[in-house]
Enzyme design. Sequence first.
Site, PDB file in Angstrom:
ATOM      1  N   SER A 171       2.923   4.528   0.747  1.00  0.00           N
ATOM      2  CA  SER A 171       4.253   4.176   1.094  1.00  0.00           C
ATOM      3  C   SER A 171       4.378   3.962   2.670  1.00  0.00           C
ATOM      4  CB  SER A 171       5.298   5.129   0.550  1.00  0.00           C
ATOM      5  OG  SER A 171       6.639   4.899   1.004  1.00  0.00           O
ATOM      6  N   TYR A 185      11.213  -4.373   3.484  1.00  0.00           N
ATOM      7  CA  TYR A 185      10.102  -3.724   3.572  1.00  0.00           C
ATOM      8  C   TYR A 185      10.446  -2.395   3.307  1.00  0.00           C
ATOM      9  CZ  TYR A 185       5.738  -1.211   5.275  1.00  0.00           C
ATOM     10  OH  TYR A 185       4.829  -0.377   5.470  1.00  0.00           O
ATOM     11  N   LYS A 189       9.082   0.012  -0.344  1.00  0.00           N
ATOM     12  CA  LYS A 189       8.532   1.319  -0.140  1.00  0.00           C
ATOM     13  C   LYS A 189       9.403   2.429  -0.591  1.00  0.00           C
ATOM     14  CE  LYS A 189       4.848  -0.060   2.019  1.00  0.00           C
ATOM     15  NZ  LYS A 189       3.293  -0.056   1.227  1.00  0.00           N
TER      16      LYS A 189
HETATM   17  N1  LIG Z   1      -0.200  -0.335   9.793  1.00  0.00           N
HETATM   18  C1  LIG Z   1       0.935   0.449   9.868  1.00  0.00           C
HETATM   19  O1  LIG Z   1       1.629   0.808  10.768  1.00  0.00           O
HETATM   20  C2  LIG Z   1       1.322   1.072   8.476  1.00  0.00           C
HETATM   21  C3  LIG Z   1       0.900   0.868   7.124  1.00  0.00           C
HETATM   22  N2  LIG Z   1       1.374   1.120   6.172  1.00  0.00           N
HETATM   23  C4  LIG Z   1       1.050   0.669   4.676  1.00  0.00           C
HETATM   24  O2  LIG Z   1      -0.416   0.979   4.573  1.00  0.00           O
HETATM   25  C5  LIG Z   1      -0.858  -0.027   3.686  1.00  0.00           C
HETATM   26  C6  LIG Z   1      -2.232  -0.749   4.444  1.00  0.00           C
HETATM   27  O3  LIG Z   1      -1.731  -0.973   5.683  1.00  0.00           O
HETATM   28  P1  LIG Z   1      -2.578  -1.807   7.022  1.00  0.00           P
HETATM   29  O4  LIG Z   1      -4.013  -1.057   6.784  1.00  0.00           O
HETATM   30  O5  LIG Z   1      -1.968  -1.582   8.063  1.00  0.00           O
HETATM   31  O6  LIG Z   1      -2.857  -3.155   6.274  1.00  0.00           O
HETATM   32  P2  LIG Z   1      -3.808  -4.529   6.751  1.00  0.00           P
HETATM   33  O7  LIG Z   1      -3.027  -5.564   7.055  1.00  0.00           O
HETATM   34  O8  LIG Z   1      -4.657  -4.091   7.944  1.00  0.00           O
HETATM   35  O9  LIG Z   1      -4.638  -4.584   5.250  1.00  0.00           O
HETATM   36  C7  LIG Z   1      -4.000  -4.868   4.075  1.00  0.00           C
HETATM   37  C8  LIG Z   1      -4.933  -5.135   2.892  1.00  0.00           C
HETATM   38  O10 LIG Z   1      -4.471  -5.396   1.960  1.00  0.00           O
HETATM   39  C9  LIG Z   1      -4.922  -6.572   1.364  1.00  0.00           C
HETATM   40  N3  LIG Z   1      -3.868  -7.090   0.693  1.00  0.00           N
HETATM   41  C10 LIG Z   1      -2.715  -8.140   1.191  1.00  0.00           C
HETATM   42  N4  LIG Z   1      -2.131  -8.641   0.324  1.00  0.00           N
HETATM   43  C11 LIG Z   1      -2.805  -8.608  -0.948  1.00  0.00           C
HETATM   44  C12 LIG Z   1      -2.541  -8.796  -2.140  1.00  0.00           C
HETATM   45  N5  LIG Z   1      -1.360  -9.730  -2.538  1.00  0.00           N
HETATM   46  N6  LIG Z   1      -3.441  -8.582  -2.920  1.00  0.00           N
HETATM   47  C13 LIG Z   1      -4.451  -7.934  -2.904  1.00  0.00           C
HETATM   48  N7  LIG Z   1      -4.483  -7.449  -1.719  1.00  0.00           N
HETATM   49  C14 LIG Z   1      -3.750  -7.783  -0.738  1.00  0.00           C
HETATM   50  C15 LIG Z   1      -5.429  -7.271   2.506  1.00  0.00           C
HETATM   51  O11 LIG Z   1      -6.489  -8.008   2.212  1.00  0.00           O
HETATM   52  P3  LIG Z   1      -6.439  -9.662   2.026  1.00  0.00           P
HETATM   53  O12 LIG Z   1      -5.174 -10.190   3.064  1.00  0.00           O
HETATM   54  O13 LIG Z   1      -7.863 -10.412   2.033  1.00  0.00           O
HETATM   55  O14 LIG Z   1      -5.579  -9.896   0.670  1.00  0.00           O
HETATM   56  C16 LIG Z   1      -6.148  -6.111   3.140  1.00  0.00           C
HETATM   57  O15 LIG Z   1      -7.422  -5.571   2.825  1.00  0.00           O
HETATM   58  C17 LIG Z   1       0.069  -1.162   3.667  1.00  0.00           C
HETATM   59  O16 LIG Z   1       0.663  -0.551   2.205  1.00  0.00           O
HETATM   60  C18 LIG Z   1       1.270  -0.830   4.500  1.00  0.00           C
HETATM   61  O17 LIG Z   1       2.454  -1.101   4.139  1.00  0.00           O
HETATM   62  C19 LIG Z   1       2.361   2.191   6.196  1.00  0.00           C
HETATM   63  C20 LIG Z   1       2.905   2.820   7.142  1.00  0.00           C
HETATM   64  C21 LIG Z   1       2.433   2.105   8.540  1.00  0.00           C
HETATM   65  C1  LIG Z   2      14.109  15.629  11.044  1.00  0.00           C
HETATM   66  C2  LIG Z   2      13.760  14.289  10.955  1.00  0.00           C
HETATM   67  C3  LIG Z   2      12.416  13.799  11.693  1.00  0.00           C
HETATM   68  C4  LIG Z   2      12.405  12.355  11.582  1.00  0.00           C
HETATM   69  C5  LIG Z   2      11.384  11.501  12.544  1.00  0.00           C
HETATM   70  C6  LIG Z   2      11.719  10.022  12.153  1.00  0.00           C
HETATM   71  C7  LIG Z   2      10.900   9.224  12.559  1.00  0.00           C
HETATM   72  C8  LIG Z   2      11.004   7.937  11.845  1.00  0.00           C
HETATM   73  C9  LIG Z   2      10.413   6.797  12.374  1.00  0.00           C
HETATM   74  C10 LIG Z   2      10.112   5.731  11.249  1.00  0.00           C
HETATM   75  C11 LIG Z   2       9.104   4.866  11.708  1.00  0.00           C
HETATM   76  C12 LIG Z   2       8.655   4.106  10.599  1.00  0.00           C
HETATM   77  C13 LIG Z   2       7.311   3.267  10.909  1.00  0.00           C
HETATM   78  C14 LIG Z   2       7.113   2.368   9.818  1.00  0.00           C
HETATM   79  C15 LIG Z   2       5.731   1.664   9.896  1.00  0.00           C
HETATM   80  C16 LIG Z   2       5.259   0.739   9.008  1.00  0.00           C
HETATM   81  O1  LIG Z   2       5.287   0.879   7.739  1.00  0.00           O
HETATM   82  C17 LIG Z   2       5.212  -0.787   9.688  1.00  0.00           C
HETATM   83  N1  LIG Z   2       4.249  -0.445  10.745  1.00  0.00           N
HETATM   84  C18 LIG Z   2       4.584  -1.481   8.759  1.00  0.00           C
HETATM   85  O2  LIG Z   2       3.359  -1.296   8.657  1.00  0.00           O
END
Ligand SMILES: NC(=O)C1=CN([C@@H]2O[C@H](COP(=O)(O)OP(=O)(O)OC[C@H]3O[C@@H](n4cnc5c(N)ncnc54)[C@H](OP(=O)(O)O)[C@@H]3O)[C@@H](O)[C@H]2O)C=CC1
Ligand SMILES: CCCCCCCCCCCCCCCC(=O)[C@@H](N)CO
Length: 322
Positions: A171, A185, A189
């Site tokens: 998530s 988004y 999630k």
């Molecule tokens: N980075 C961040 O700030 C944060 C990320 N997340 C979550 O963590 C997870 C990973 O994020 P992150 O490492 O940043 O992502 P990246 O964009 O770096 O990597 C995403 C991965 O998912 C694959 N992917 C995307 N779309 C599809 C699809 N339709 N089918 C199969 N594979 C797919 C991509 O490969 P390809 O494009 O080749 O399909 C790639 O391997 C996500 O769910 C994101 O929402 C959560 C919080 C914060």
């Molecule tokens: C007592 C309560 C304490 C609360 C602290 C709260 C802080 C909340 C900040 C939320 C940030 C969300 C980042 C999402 C990242 C993400 O998923 C994207 N980068 C897409 O990849």
Amino acid sequence: MADLSLAYLLLLTPFILLAVLFFIVRPCPVKIPIKNRHVFITGGSSGIGLALAHQAASAGARVSILARSQAKLEEAKRAVQLATGIDVATFAADVRDFDAVKRAVEAAGPIDVLVVNQGVFVPGELERLRLDEFRFMIDVNLIGSFNMIKAVLPAMKGRADKRPASIALMSSQAGQVGIYGYTAYSASKFGLRGLAEALQQEVIADNIHISLIFPPDTDTPGFEEETKRRPQLTNIIAESSGAMKTEVVAKKALDGIKSGSFIVPCSFEGLLLSIATAGMSPQRSYVMAFVEVVAIGWVRFAALFFQWNWYGLINKWHAQQK
Ligand SMILES: NC(=O)C1=CN([C@@H]2O[C@H](COP(=O)(O)OP(=O)(O)OC[C@H]3O[C@@H](n4cnc5c(N)ncnc54)[C@H](OP(=O)(O)O)[C@@H]3O)[C@@H](O)[C@H]2O)C=CC1
Ligand SMILES: CCCCCCCCCCCCCCCC(=O)[C@@H](N)CO
């Protein structure tokens, strides 16, 4: 005399609470072994998923990764091979295509630990997001996760190895609290949480355990792309929780999976956020349950301060735009 026993009772209350929680937390605590088991990671060719593939391979797991781009998969395979000497299996499929996913999963063989990590993020105010952009996020992040789990469950349930299995869902902190610029988004999630809570009840009898991971901003290739177009207010609000290194988030995630935790925060703010949003989620740890029961009122108080701060920032931002 009566005063004394009242004092004793008061002193004992925390211990009684702890003891009660020790007996009632459900599902029961569990450990998920990783060594020599099949760990299948979607979105394993980049960012958090790739770091997880590295760490799971180093921990002695048999690792498979799935993503769309064959080229990125090959590159990831080479990187893991170079760093650990271990070969990961790669599967090119789009999680939105159930038949393709089913074929990949059948070719991969029974899975012990499924990490549903693929995710896409197109930030922007709802008014500015195109119809295809918000559909894209719901389709890949939410419906894609349904497709993966539905494809994996039959063989996972029928696994010869009856040891605890796991399904982990990536998530985001934006899946615990709605954030400006993240309408679709966040919805995708938050949706994972409902899926996870309901699914845990459905699969507990098969010794399958769900983990929900909640990272803050993480310095992945996906995030780098995202920051190019993220609204200023999204940046300002997300800064409340800072940014983390990909490897650290992957380690937190893997530790959370191995310890069978249902809710897996990745940082101290994340822990507070998880307490503030504990809701009706299961909690396997009696210690964490104790912390939740004791702290929840004050953490809610802190959460209201965050909202006070965020709405102040939003107000200020609009005033500056004029
Ligand atoms: N980075 C961040 O700030 C944060 C990320 N997340 C979550 O963590 C997870 C990973 O994020 P992150 O490492 O940043 O992502 P990246 O964009 O770096 O990597 C995403 C991965 O998912 C694959 N992917 C995307 N779309 C599809 C699809 N339709 N089918 C199969 N594979 C797919 C991509 O490969 P390809 O494009 O080749 O399909 C790639 O391997 C996500 O769910 C994101 O929402 C959560 C919080 C914060
Ligand atoms: C007592 C309560 C304490 C609360 C602290 C709260 C802080 C909340 C900040 C939320 C940030 C969300 C980042 C999402 C990242 C993400 O998923 C994207 N980068 C897409 O990849």
